[in-house]
Motif scaffolding. Structure first.
Motif, PDB file in Angstrom:
ATOM      1  N   PRO A 148       0.798  -1.233   0.000  1.00 58.50           N
ATOM      2  CA  PRO A 148       0.000   0.000   0.000  1.00 58.50           C
ATOM      3  C   PRO A 148       0.832   1.285   0.000  1.00 58.50           C
ATOM      4  O   PRO A 148       0.291   2.370   0.076  1.00 58.50           O
ATOM      5  N   MET A 149       2.165   1.164  -0.089  1.00 52.66           N
ATOM      6  CA  MET A 149       3.002   2.377  -0.036  1.00 52.66           C
ATOM      7  C   MET A 149       3.390   2.914  -1.406  1.00 52.66           C
ATOM      8  O   MET A 149       4.140   3.870  -1.488  1.00 52.66           O
ATOM      9  N   LEU A 150       2.894   2.338  -2.473  1.00 50.29           N
ATOM     10  CA  LEU A 150       3.103   2.911  -3.796  1.00 50.29           C
ATOM     11  C   LEU A 150       2.072   4.015  -3.964  1.00 50.29           C
ATOM     12  O   LEU A 150       0.868   3.752  -3.987  1.00 50.29           O
ATOM     13  N   LEU A 151       2.527   5.253  -4.029  1.00 49.36           N
ATOM     14  CA  LEU A 151       1.626   6.408  -3.975  1.00 49.36           C
ATOM     15  C   LEU A 151       1.667   7.256  -5.242  1.00 49.36           C
ATOM     16  O   LEU A 151       1.431   8.464  -5.198  1.00 49.36           O
ATOM     17  N   VAL A 152       1.974   6.627  -6.367  1.00 44.91           N
ATOM     18  CA  VAL A 152       1.890   7.296  -7.669  1.00 44.91           C
ATOM     19  C   VAL A 152       1.125   6.343  -8.581  1.00 44.91           C
ATOM     20  O   VAL A 152       1.548   5.197  -8.770  1.00 44.91           O
ATOM     21  N   ASP A 153      -0.020   6.806  -9.114  1.00 43.53           N
ATOM     22  CA  ASP A 153      -0.856   5.954  -9.970  1.00 43.53           C
ATOM     23  C   ASP A 153      -0.417   5.967 -11.420  1.00 43.53           C
ATOM     24  O   ASP A 153      -0.516   4.977 -12.120  1.00 43.53           O
ATOM     25  N   ARG A 154       0.008   7.143 -11.890  1.00 46.57           N
ATOM     26  CA  ARG A 154       0.369   7.257 -13.308  1.00 46.57           C
ATOM     27  C   ARG A 154       1.287   8.453 -13.521  1.00 46.57           C
ATOM     28  O   ARG A 154       1.339   9.376 -12.715  1.00 46.57           O
ATOM     29  N   VAL A 155       1.988   8.390 -14.626  1.00 43.16           N
ATOM     30  CA  VAL A 155       2.835   9.489 -15.073  1.00 43.16           C
ATOM     31  C   VAL A 155       2.277   9.925 -16.414  1.00 43.16           C
ATOM     32  O   VAL A 155       2.143   9.113 -17.330  1.00 43.16           O
ATOM     33  N   GLY A 199       3.192  13.510 -12.520  1.00 45.75           N
ATOM     34  CA  GLY A 199       2.613  12.245 -12.076  1.00 45.75           C
ATOM     35  C   GLY A 199       1.409  12.530 -11.206  1.00 45.75           C
ATOM     36  O   GLY A 199       1.218  13.662 -10.751  1.00 45.75           O
ATOM     37  N   SER A 200       0.608  11.508 -10.954  1.00 41.89           N
ATOM     38  CA  SER A 200      -0.594  11.765 -10.160  1.00 41.89           C
ATOM     39  C   SER A 200      -0.959  10.599  -9.263  1.00 41.89           C
ATOM     40  O   SER A 200      -0.512   9.468  -9.454  1.00 41.89           O
ATOM     41  N   LEU A 201      -1.807  10.919  -8.293  1.00 45.82           N
ATOM     42  CA  LEU A 201      -2.372   9.962  -7.353  1.00 45.82           C
ATOM     43  C   LEU A 201      -3.819  10.348  -7.122  1.00 45.82           C
ATOM     44  O   LEU A 201      -4.109  11.510  -6.807  1.00 45.82           O
ATOM     45  N   THR A 202      -4.723   9.383  -7.279  1.00 43.85           N
ATOM     46  CA  THR A 202      -6.119   9.608  -6.928  1.00 43.85           C
ATOM     47  C   THR A 202      -6.333   9.085  -5.523  1.00 43.85           C
ATOM     48  O   THR A 202      -6.005   7.932  -5.225  1.00 43.85           O
ATOM     49  N   VAL A 203      -6.848   9.940  -4.648  1.00 45.67           N
ATOM     50  CA  VAL A 203      -7.032   9.591  -3.239  1.00 45.67           C
ATOM     51  C   VAL A 203      -8.317   8.786  -3.087  1.00 45.67           C
ATOM     52  O   VAL A 203      -9.383   9.213  -3.538  1.00 45.67           O
ATOM     53  N   THR A 204      -8.191   7.619  -2.475  1.00 46.44           N
ATOM     54  CA  THR A 204      -9.342   6.770  -2.225  1.00 46.44           C
ATOM     55  C   THR A 204      -9.600   6.715  -0.730  1.00 46.44           C
ATOM     56  O   THR A 204      -8.860   7.298   0.056  1.00 46.44           O
ATOM     57  N   GLY A 205     -10.613   6.009  -0.337  1.00 46.24           N
ATOM     58  CA  GLY A 205     -10.931   5.884   1.074  1.00 46.24           C
ATOM     59  C   GLY A 205     -11.910   6.944   1.514  1.00 46.24           C
ATOM     60  O   GLY A 205     -12.599   7.563   0.701  1.00 46.24           O
ATOM     61  N   ASP A 206     -11.964   7.157   2.826  1.00 52.31           N
ATOM     62  CA  ASP A 206     -12.946   8.098   3.362  1.00 52.31           C
ATOM     63  C   ASP A 206     -12.318   9.217   4.192  1.00 52.31           C
ATOM     64  O   ASP A 206     -13.018   9.924   4.894  1.00 52.31           O
ATOM     65  N   ARG A 207     -11.005   9.365   4.107  1.00 48.75           N
ATOM     66  CA  ARG A 207     -10.317  10.409   4.863  1.00 48.75           C
ATOM     67  C   ARG A 207      -9.382  11.182   3.945  1.00 48.75           C
ATOM     68  O   ARG A 207      -8.892  10.642   2.953  1.00 48.75           O
ATOM     69  N   PRO A 208      -9.078  12.431   4.316  1.00 52.52           N
ATOM     70  CA  PRO A 208      -8.099  13.196   3.531  1.00 52.52           C
ATOM     71  C   PRO A 208      -6.734  12.507   3.539  1.00 52.52           C
ATOM     72  O   PRO A 208      -6.403  11.757   4.456  1.00 52.52           O
ATOM     73  N   LEU A 209      -5.951  12.766   2.507  1.00 57.57           N
ATOM     74  CA  LEU A 209      -4.594  12.237   2.429  1.00 57.57           C
ATOM     75  C   LEU A 209      -3.738  12.950   3.473  1.00 57.57           C
ATOM     76  O   LEU A 209      -3.639  14.177   3.452  1.00 57.57           O
ATOM     77  N   PRO A 210      -3.122  12.217   4.402  1.00 58.09           N
ATOM     78  CA  PRO A 210      -2.250  12.875   5.383  1.00 58.09           C
ATOM     79  C   PRO A 210      -1.126  13.639   4.685  1.00 58.09           C
ATOM     80  O   PRO A 210      -0.617  13.200   3.645  1.00 58.09           O
ATOM     81  N   MET A 211      -0.740  14.764   5.257  1.00 57.84           N
ATOM     82  CA  MET A 211       0.297  15.604   4.651  1.00 57.84           C
ATOM     83  C   MET A 211       1.606  14.836   4.476  1.00 57.84           C
ATOM     84  O   MET A 211       2.307  15.024   3.478  1.00 57.84           O
ATOM     85  N   SER A 260       4.271  10.869  -1.600  1.00 57.80           N
ATOM     86  CA  SER A 260       3.814  10.663  -2.968  1.00 57.80           C
ATOM     87  C   SER A 260       4.594  11.545  -3.946  1.00 57.80           C
ATOM     88  O   SER A 260       5.035  11.087  -5.001  1.00 57.80           O
ATOM     89  N   TRP A 261       4.792  12.815  -3.569  1.00 61.03           N
ATOM     90  CA  TRP A 261       5.590  13.717  -4.409  1.00 61.03           C
ATOM     91  C   TRP A 261       7.022  13.175  -4.543  1.00 61.03           C
ATOM     92  O   TRP A 261       7.600  13.175  -5.625  1.00 61.03           O
ATOM     93  N   GLY A 262       7.580  12.702  -3.436  1.00 61.12           N
ATOM     94  CA  GLY A 262       8.932  12.141  -3.457  1.00 61.12           C
ATOM     95  C   GLY A 262       9.033  10.919  -4.357  1.00 61.12           C
ATOM     96  O   GLY A 262      10.041  10.722  -5.046  1.00 61.12           O
ATOM     97  N   GLN A 263       8.004  10.086  -4.379  1.00 62.42           N
ATOM     98  CA  GLN A 263       8.011   8.926  -5.266  1.00 62.42           C
ATOM     99  C   GLN A 263       7.955   9.359  -6.731  1.00 62.42           C
ATOM    100  O   GLN A 263       8.632   8.780  -7.587  1.00 62.42           O
TER     101      GLN A 263
END
Length: 170
Positions: A16-23, A34-46, A52-55
């Motif tokens: 679950p630590m891969l935080l980049v969906d596509r380039v 690159g991008s990440l779509t946030v799933t779940g029911d809570r905001p993405l922690p800072m 994710s940016w680092g990846q």
């Protein structure tokens, strides 16, 4: 341009630590989107937004030298993040887009900068990331040396009570 399978061939992170969906854009040794779509029911922690940016930055840095095995190919190390600014939280269902620009590459050390946006809103600015590749052996040696050497000043000894002078004027 690049999906999860291609990203997995470049960087060692896995769910679950891969935080980049596509380039969606990649100019070798210059820039990446690159991008990440946030799933779940809570905001993405800072902290995960920054990860994710680092990846995404690591994909830019390593795209021409894939490294799926850290034991043989080395470990990516984020040495320094400077001038980090967070904006509003990234909410479930939103897609955060990471813009990464490489400003310098010296041997195995890269200097990158950029930001993350949701729509037109900046949610993260990175003034600079200095990252490097290190072998597992060199990291083990550093850890071994760190555990042998004291890192802190010895704890202060409790103060001796001041002697009470007899016959002193009060």
């Amino acid at each position: 341009m690049m999906g999860i399978e291609e990203i997995r061939r470049i960087i060692p992170h896995r769910p679950p630590m891969l935080l980049v969906d596509r380039v969606t854009e990649l100019v070798p040794r210059r820039r990446l989107v690159g991008s990440l779509t946030v799933t779940g029911d809570r905001p993405l922690p800072m902290s995960l937004l920054l990860e994710s940016w680092g990846q995404a930055a690591l994909v830019l840095i390593r795209h021409d030298r894939p490294m799926p095995d850290v034991l043989t190919d080395g470990v990516p190390v984020a040495g320094v993040f400077e001038r980090i600014r967070f904006g509003r939280p990234v909410l479930p269902g939103e897609t955060v887009e990471h813009h990464v620009t490489m400003t310098r590459l010296v041997a195995d050390t890269a200097f990158v900068t950029g930001e993350s946006v949701v729509g037109s809103t900046v949610v993260l600015r990175v003034g600079r990331l200095v990252g490097a590749m290190r072998s597992v052996e060199s990291l083990r040696a550093s850890l071994d040396a760190a555990t042998r050497e004291p890192h802190a000043v010895a704890p202060a000894q409790p103060a001796e009570p001041a002697p009470v002078a007899s016959g002193a004027a009060r």
